[in-house]
Scaffold this active site. Structure first.
Site, PDB file in Angstrom:
ATOM      1  NE  ARG A 125      -3.313   2.535   2.749  1.00  0.00           N
ATOM      2  CZ  ARG A 125      -4.337   2.722   3.561  1.00  0.00           C
ATOM      3  NH1 ARG A 125      -4.762   1.738   4.329  1.00  0.00           N
ATOM      4  NH2 ARG A 125      -4.940   3.898   3.624  1.00  0.00           N
TER       5      ARG A 125
ATOM      6  CG  ASN B 294     -11.067  -1.142  -0.247  1.00  0.00           C
ATOM      7  OD1 ASN B 294     -12.203  -1.106  -0.703  1.00  0.00           O
ATOM      8  ND2 ASN B 294     -10.747  -0.570   0.899  1.00  0.00           N
TER       9      ASN B 294
ATOM     10  CB  CYS C 153     -17.806  -0.093   0.978  1.00  0.00           C
ATOM     11  SG  CYS C 153     -16.784   1.356   1.338  1.00  0.00           S
TER      12      CYS C 153
ATOM     13  CG  HIS D 129     -14.018   3.892  -2.227  1.00  0.00           C
ATOM     14  ND1 HIS D 129     -12.735   3.460  -1.929  1.00  0.00           N
ATOM     15  CD2 HIS D 129     -14.786   3.477  -1.184  1.00  0.00           C
ATOM     16  CE1 HIS D 129     -12.740   2.831  -0.766  1.00  0.00           C
ATOM     17  NE2 HIS D 129     -13.976   2.825  -0.290  1.00  0.00           N
TER      18      HIS D 129
ATOM     19  CE1 TYR E 109     -11.444   6.269  -0.434  1.00  0.00           C
ATOM     20  CE2 TYR E 109     -13.423   6.099   0.894  1.00  0.00           C
ATOM     21  CZ  TYR E 109     -12.105   5.759   0.658  1.00  0.00           C
ATOM     22  OH  TYR E 109     -11.456   4.916   1.519  1.00  0.00           O
TER      23      TYR E 109
END
Length: 427
Positions: free
Chosen positions: A94, A148, A169, A197, A248
Site C-alpha cells: 500500500r 479493496n 464497504c 468510492h 472519496y
C-alpha cells in the site's frame, strides 16, 4: 433441528477481525455459529489476532470451534459464509501505491487513481482463486468481500465466476448514519447511487417529504472517513452537484488540493496504518484482553462489524432488510449496463440481494461521472484477468486521476516492477 453455521474469514490476521468478532458475538442468538475458520498466510498475525478472537469467543460463551489455519481449503470446506478481507502485499505494498505516484504528480491512494489500480491488479487474481476454490468446496456459500477496491473486485468475481457474492464497504453505512443524525431524521430513507468510492446521496425521504433540498441549502457534508485527509465540500459545490457526495469524491473534485496534501504529508496513510497496526498487535497480544480495543476505531474500518455481520444475518435469517451493497446492476440503474457492478440499496434475504431500482434518475452529472469511471473499471478488470498491458493503459487514460498517456505509462512500469512478486498475470 437447529441449523449450524460455519463462517470462514480469509485474511483473518487483519487487525479488523476483532470488529467482525464483535458483530458475531452481538448476534449470537440469531447466528448459530458452530465453526469459525480463521485463515491467513501470516503466522504471526494469525496467532496474535486469532488468539484474541478465541478469547473473545470464550468470554462471550459462544459454543463454537475456532480453527486457525494457513490452508485455504481447510477454511473453505463446508463454509456457509466466506468473509474476504485480504491485502495482497500487505501494508508495505500500500505504501508503494501511495508514494510512487507522487513522483509523477499523480495522487497516491489505496483505492483511487493508479494506486487503486495496482491494488486491483494484485487482489483480483487472488480473489478469483478463492472464488474458484469456493466453487469446489462450498458451492452454496456466500462470499462477502470487503477487500479493496471492493467494487472492481465485485465486477471481476460476478462476471468471471459462479459464486454467490456481494461486495461491501462501510462508507455507505457511515454516510447514511451521519446524514440521518445531522438532519435529525432517524427514519429517513436515503437514495444512495454510485460505484464503490464514487457515490452520492440523491434523496432523503421521511413521512412523504424529500429533505434533499434542505440538506443542499445547508451545504450538508456526510461524515468523513478516518483514512481520508478531508477538507470537506463547500455549499456551492454540493448545490452544483445536486447531491451529497461521499468523502472519496474529494479526490476527484479537489484533485490538485488533494495531491498537494499528499505530497506535503510527513507520512503516507499506509505508513501511519503500519504504526497503528503494530500498536494494535501489541495490545492484542495481552492474554488478559477479551474485547475489541478502542484504538481500532482510528483505522478507516469503523462499523465494519455492523455492516458485515448484519448482512450475514439478513441472508441467513431471510430478514428482507435494506442494505447498501456492491452487486451487478441488472436494470437497477437504467443508464448503466446490466453487467456493471454498482453500489446501491438492495433488499437482502435468503436469495441474496435484490437491488431497488432507481427510476426517472435525472442527475446528468452523476450519470456521466459513473459512466466515465465505470469505463475505467471495466478495462481494469480486463487488465487484471488477462494480464493485458494494453487494457491497463486504456484504463489509466480513462481514469480522471491519471489521464496523461506518458505519465501513466512511466508510473505503470515503475509500479509494475515494484509489485512484480504479486502480479503473476503480467509475467
Amino acid at each position: 433441528m437447529e441449523r449450524k453455521l460455519k463462517i470462514a474469514i480469509i485474511g483473518a490476521g487483519s487487525t479488523y477481525t476483532p470488529e467482525l468478532m464483535e458483530g458475531i458475538i452481538k448476534r449470537k442468538d440469531s447466528l448459530p455459529l458452530h465453526e469459525l475458520a480463521l485463515m491467513d498466510i501470516d503466522d504471526r498475525k494469525l496467532e496474535i489476532v486469532g488468539g484474541l478472537c478465541e478469547r473473545m469467543t470464550a468470554a462471550a460463551g459462544l459454543n463454537c470451534q475456532v480453527i486457525k489455519t494457513k490452508d485455504l481449503d481447510e477454511a473453505l470446506r463446508g463454509a456457509d459464509f466466506v468473509l474476504g478481507q485480504i491485502r495482497v502485499g500487505k501494508l508495505p505494498a500500500r505504501v508503494l501505491d501511495e508514494q510512487i505516484p507522487l513522483k509523477y504528480d499523480l495522487i497516491g491512494q489505496e483505492t483511487c487513481g493508479i494506486g487503486g489500480f495496482f491494488k486491483a491488479m494484485r487482489t483480483i487474481p487472488v480473489m478469483l482463486d478463492i472464488a474458484k476454490r469456493m466453487e469446489e468446496l462450498c458451492p452454496d456459500a456466500w462470499l462477502i468481500n470487503f477487500s479493496n477496491p471492493a467494487g472492481i473486485i465485485t465486477e471481476a468475481i460476478l462476471n468471471h465466476t459462479n459464486v454467490k457474492m456481494l461486495g461491501l464497504c462501510n462508507v455507505p453505512y457511515n454516510m447514511n448514519k451521519s446524514i440521518r443524525e445531522t438532519m435529525e431524521l432517524p427514519n429517513a430513507e436515503l437514495t444512495y447511487v454510485g460505484l464503490n468510492h464514487l457515490s452520492w446521496v440523491t434523496a432523503i425521504e421521511q413521512d412523504g417529504k424529500d429533505y434533499l433540498k434542505t440538506a443542499l441549502e445547508m451545504g450538508l457534508n456526510s461524515e468523513t472517513m478516518k483514512n481520508i485527509p478531508s477538507t470537506g465540500f463547500s455549499k456551492e459545490l454540493v448545490q452544483l452537484v445536486g447531491a451529497i457526495p461521499s468523502s472519496y469524491l474529494e479526490y476527484y473534485y479537489f484533485k490538485d488540493k488533494k495531491l498537494k496534501l499528499l505530497k506535503d504529508a510527513e507520512l503516507s496513510r499506509g505508513e501511519k496504518c503500519m504504526q497503528i497496526e503494530e500498536e494494535l498487535l501489541d495490545i492484542y497480544s495481552n492474554a488478559e484482553l477479551h474485547s475489541k480495543p478502542e484504538l481500532l476505531s482510528s483505522r478507516g474500518g469503523a462499523n465494519y462489524s455492523e455492516v458485515a455481520i448484519s448482512l450475514v444475518d439478513a441472508i441467513f435469517n431471510d430478514k428482507q432488510e435494506k442494505h447498501v451493497v456492491n452487486l451487478l446492476n441488472n436494470g437497477a440503474l437504467p443508464f448503466m449496463e446490466d453487467s456493471d457492478a454498482i453500489e446501491v440499496t438492495a433488499v437482502i434475504g435468503k436469495d441474496g440481494a435484490k437491488p431497488i431500482a432507481v427510476s426517472d434518475f435525472d442527475n446528468q452529472h452523476i450519470i456521466d461521472y459513473m459512466r466515465m469511471v465505470k469505463a475505467y473499471e471495466r478495462e481494469t478488470v480486463a487488465a487484471a484477468v488477462e494480464g493485458s498491458e494494453a487494457a491497463a493503459m486504456r484504463a489509466l487514460m480513462m481514469n480522471p486521476l491519471v489521464g496523461d498517456y506518458q505519465t501513466a505509462h512511466d508510473c505503470f512500469h515503475e509500479l509494475k516492477e515494484a509489485h512484480k512478486d504479486y502480479l503473476p498475470q503480467f509475467k
